[in-house]
Design a protein around this motif. Sequence first.
Motif: not given
Length: 245
Positions: A179-180, A182-187, A210-213
Amino acid sequence: MKILYIGTPHIHDLWKEGKNPSHWLYGACEMEEEGHLVIWEQERYKLFNDFKLIKRHKPDIIFIPNLNLQAHILLLLSTTLHSIQIPIFAYLHHTPNGNNKIKKVLYQLLLKGVTHLFFLSELTMQESIEGKYIQKEKSSLPGWGADESFFSKITYHNGSTFVSTGKEQRDFDILIKAFQTTGAPLKIITCKSHAGSNFENLPKQCKSIHNIEVIITENSSDVYPQMVHAMANAKAIVCPLQTDK
């Protein structure tokens, strides 16, 4: 019939409140709905806990939804030696890890005390039979599955975030890397630790991404409504498993 359930009664309370699905109780809810008296008792790592429960309730059968051999060693030895005659029915979630001869013989001896074992997968059942931990005629795959009535009441929304809510044998390193990239948002919703894996460092690991919570919760059934809400509003659920497991 009087059935002594030895597991986690709190899950039964959460199910009655509509917070957890019934399949976490492995059929005990259905036993109750069919008119049987189910006595909900807590599993404890105390040598004589099972004996105290049997003496107090005098059950017709004992049902253990997740058989931990160490927690029930005295009970299983007693049924193997026929000093206790109460039938025991249990789910075995994993193939016994008899990694040395003494341990394997002990597990084989303990499992002789079980009247019938239920399994969650064909593979686990086959491995347990081939390892001579349990006889084929004392094993079955009951078709356990998700509580459809529970999930049918949930309102779904098409969100944009991917969600990972697991904790068992999870490969978070490969998930974070993907996900780092691709930049897609991940929780990520998980607990501090589980079965030898520690996840406490995940928030620090993802702090600059920024995109991983990352949300660290208690290792408890009480947090399930939070996870259900996150999954219902997700684009998709991701489940990264360690290949060696």
